[in-house]
Design an enzyme around this catalytic site. Structure first.
Site, PDB file in Angstrom:
ATOM      1  N   GLU A 110       0.922  -1.200   0.172  1.00 13.93           N
ATOM      2  CA  GLU A 110      -0.073   0.029   0.001  1.00 13.93           C
ATOM      3  C   GLU A 110       0.927   1.350   0.006  1.00 13.93           C
ATOM      4  O   GLU A 110       1.797   1.404   1.032  1.00 13.93           O
ATOM      5  CB  GLU A 110      -0.775  -0.087   1.318  1.00 13.93           C
ATOM      6  CG  GLU A 110      -2.318   0.358   1.345  1.00 13.93           C
ATOM      7  CD  GLU A 110      -2.915   0.139   2.721  1.00 13.93           C
ATOM      8  OE1 GLU A 110      -3.178  -0.751   3.258  1.00 13.93           O
ATOM      9  OE2 GLU A 110      -2.640   1.387   3.254  1.00 13.93           O
ATOM     10  N   ASP A 129      -4.204  10.927   9.444  1.00 12.80           N
ATOM     11  CA  ASP A 129      -3.095  10.215   9.630  1.00 12.80           C
ATOM     12  C   ASP A 129      -2.371  10.267  11.137  1.00 12.80           C
ATOM     13  O   ASP A 129      -2.470  11.397  11.684  1.00 12.80           O
ATOM     14  CB  ASP A 129      -1.970  10.660   8.657  1.00 12.80           C
ATOM     15  CG  ASP A 129      -2.254  10.079   7.250  1.00 12.80           C
ATOM     16  OD1 ASP A 129      -3.060   9.296   7.005  1.00 12.80           O
ATOM     17  OD2 ASP A 129      -2.058  10.798   6.334  1.00 12.80           O
TER      18      ASP A 129
END
Lengths: 414, 274
Positions: free
Chosen positions: B48, B59
């Site tokens: 990924e 994040d």
């Protein structure tokens, strides 16, 4: 004066989009991680329930009138009228004084309302972000009054600048978290608060502007529009009719919509927003999302106009922390796109000179943010004003937090 | 059938699980990142690759720092495509590449151009963290990518409603469903196995077929093993990115940094017990 009831006159779609029918551009939405979906749903459902709850609204309105003091005056400014060319040439200039609220800016109205909503919904803690600490301080005070815990996210660079409001927030018991990501300003502070919201679903996020994912732009402008609703009634009582023009400064757009929202469908009232052109639009160092040619982008859960740096969000530059934002509220960007609001700019130096002028000639210490709008408004009224017109400028904050910065400016420019 | 569908089908047939490693593409710079990803192809069935966005709202600080390192080294969407293209050409790997990013980089790059680039580079799947279920952008992406047989993954978390899970399964095309083992940020806590079991049970109420991969807080070979008992795929992200940061601080570059990181990834991947 009682607070006139809210009327929805610019409803978004149920997904929170304002759609420009001609260009098909969509402003708003809820572009968020799936982890935030339940949190936002709880806020959205709670907001719609609360504004229909007569008991909640009655209590809120009473507290806004007494604790926040939303019945601030509107007064004629002979000095500004003279500066713009005189009453015979350009009409009269009035000031709406939201700097006289508890906590000295327009922010406490939406801040207190959102915190009251949080309490109504059973949240125990608030998360918020701040740039100029106007919102931080307003939320800190509201949380103290309502018995809620608070984390304030602030860009590390902003935290250094506005020590007084930061200290006041700390005195109210707020936990202040400095954000060192990317530009260390309002934008990363807001991103950090959203991330915290994702980790703490038992806390409610309170946005300081008419930005972020749905329902925040709608909720903040609905609560904040108390200012405009009162103004509309006051101005009619004072002058006998609606203003010919209304001028507000615009970073995210909260102070603009707070005053201008009830006038969106008012014929013969021309609406202006003033952005910070920082060191000048041509230098590229500015905070003017609209005047600086911002493009459509998706950030902080919303689709709006954005200053871009490639695929990333560009850094904005302005000495006014409250205007240091590389995007703009979704409804504001939409209203601009349909030609409802005219955008003007003022530079940092013009704002500072206006600060000194207001201190020396008008007798007011205004928030530096308000000085951008005063400068641009006088210039525009001088150019386009007509006799018998009535102009209204939003003086949206006190300049006490800017005193140290302005003392330096005064010494350098003796 | 898409590459990802094939991969999970094959794995199921052979009673194996899929190991997925996440890195931010271009972290800490193009050359070192390319070396790291090349090495990782030896132990990951799916890589990924995160395309950085400087205003990401989901994040963890670990990934945010990686984003900053990548952006500061000049990384962007087109360089990510170039990097993956080069890795694929130079390694002839079977590893599937999945791009993970936010909508802003995609709409600035151009949605149609993005779909075409994914196709020409041979990207197997796409994850858009802030692609909301009803947004017009997500619809365009799903349609465009489906036509090219490229997968589209949706993320779901323990706090999402059953209705949301059903909708996410519908929008998840030719790909796996990404389950976060807890609510919060990537890498901020340890994997929650009880949540994993419950979440997979909830998904299976609505789809017996869709492959499910689990991420968030999977940091050790033991945790990989635990998760792989229940999930079809196991995703490790923050701990790998942390290793890159550690190596970068030690001033390791290119191949040395790649060896440092990939030996850790290899250990993690062995947890899956293939």
């Amino acid at each position: 004066m009682k607070i006139p009831p809210f009327k929805e006159i610019n409803r978004p779609t149920k997904d929170g989009f304002w759609i420009n029918k001609k260009t098909k551009e969509r402003y708003g939405g809820q572009y968020i991680s799936p982890l935030l979906v339940p949190n936002l749903k709880r806020v959205e459902e709670g907001f719609f329930k609360a504004i229909k709850d007569k008991k909640f609204m009655k209590e809120l309105n009473e507290e806004l009138l007494t604790f926040i003091g939303v019945n601030t005056p509107i007064h004629f400014s002979p000095e500004l009228t003279k500066l713009a060319g005189g009453e015979k040439k350009v009409g009269r200039i009035y000031l709406k004084r939201t700097d006289l609220h508890t906590n000295h800016s327009h922010k406490p109205v939406s801040a207190y309302s959102c915190c009251k909503l949080a309490k109504y919904l059973g949240f125990k803690k608030i998360l918020t972000e701040t740039g100029a600490f106007q919102n931080g301080r307003a939320v800190a005070s509201a949380c103290s009054a309502l018995g809620l815990d608070l984390d304030i996210y602030v860009g590390a660079n902003d935290a250094k600048k506005l020590a007084i409001n930061k200290d006041i927030s700390a005195l109210h018991g707020a936990n202040i978290i400095e954000v060192h990501d990317s530009t260390k300003s309002l934008l990363p502070a807001m991103a950090a608060a959203l991330r915290a919201f994702q980790s703490e679903p038992d806390s409610m996020y309170v946005v300081g502007s008419v930005a972020g994912p749905h329902p925040y732009p709608l909720m903040v402008r609905t609560f904040a529009s108390v200012i405009g609703r009162i103004t509309k009634k006051q101005f009619k009582n004072l002058v006998g009719k609606d203003p010919s023009t209304i001028f507000c400064v615009c970073g995210g757009g909260s102070n603009m919509l707070s005053l201008q929202y009830p006038y969106l469908k008012t014929k013969n009232t021309k609406l202006y927003a003033v952005e910070s052109s920082g060191k000048g639009l041509a230098t590229g160092k500015h905070g003017a999302t609209i005047a600086g040619g911002g493009k459509m982008g998706i950030l902080l859960g919303m689709q709006s106009k954005v200053l871009l740096d490639g695929e990333n969000i560009a850094e904005s530059f302005t000495e006014a922390s409250g205007l240091d934002f590389s995007s703009i509220g979704t409804e504001v960007a939409y209203l601009h796109s349909i030609g409802k609001i005219k955008f003007l700019t003022a530079t940092d130096i013009e704002a500072k000179k206006t600060f000194m002028m207001m201190a020396r000639k008008v007798g007011l210490i205004c928030a530096i943010e308000a000085c951008y709008v005063i400068h641009a408004a006088i210039k525009e009224i001088r150019r386009t004003g007509k006799p018998k017109q009535n102009h209204l400028i939003h003086l949206c904050g006190s300049g006490e937090p800017n005193v140290a910065q302005m003392m330096e400016f005064m010494k350098k420019n003796k | 059938m898409s590459k990802l569908n094939n991969l999970f089908k094959e794995a199921k047939k052979n009673k194996k699980k899929v190991f997925i490693g996440f890195v931010t593409s271009g972290d800490p710079n193009y050359a070192s990142s390319k070396a790291i990803i090349k090495e990782m192809t030896k132990s990951c069935q799916i890589i990924e690759a995160g395309v950085s966005f400087n205003t990401s709202t989901s994040d963890s600080p670990i990934i945010m720092e990686a984003n900053d390192r990548a952006i500061n080294s000049g990384m962007n969407m087109s360089k990510t495509f170039k990097l993956i293209k080069e890795v694929k050409r130079e390694t002839k790997t079977d590893t599937c590449f999945v791009l993970m990013t936010y909508l802003n980089p995609v709409i600035v790059y151009g949605i149609k151009k993005f779909i075409n680039s994914c196709n020409s580079v041979g990207i197997a799947g796409v994850i858009i963290v802030d692609g909301s279920l009803n947004s017009p952008e997500e619809k365009i992406l799903i349609n465009g990518l489906s036509k090219k047989n490229i997968g589209y993954t949706k993320i779901i978390s323990p706090t999402n409603s059953d209705k949301f899970i059903q909708q996410s399964i519908r929008n998840c095309k030719n790909s796996f469903l990404y389950i976060t083992s807890y609510y919060g940020l990537t890498g901020s806590k340890n994997v929650n196995i009880e949540n994993v079991k419950k979440m997979i049970k909830r998904v299976r109420k609505y789809s017996k077929e869709i492959p499910v991969s689990v991420g968030f807080g999977v940091k050790t070979p033991t945790q990989v093993k635990q998760v792989s008992r229940y999930a079809d795929g196991v995703i490790c992200g923050s701990s790998i990115v942390n290793k890159i940061a550690e190596g970068h601080k030690k001033r390791l570059k290119s191949k040395k940094l790649a060896t440092f990181v990939s030996s850790y990834v290899k250990k993690l991947s062995k947890g899956i017990g293939r």
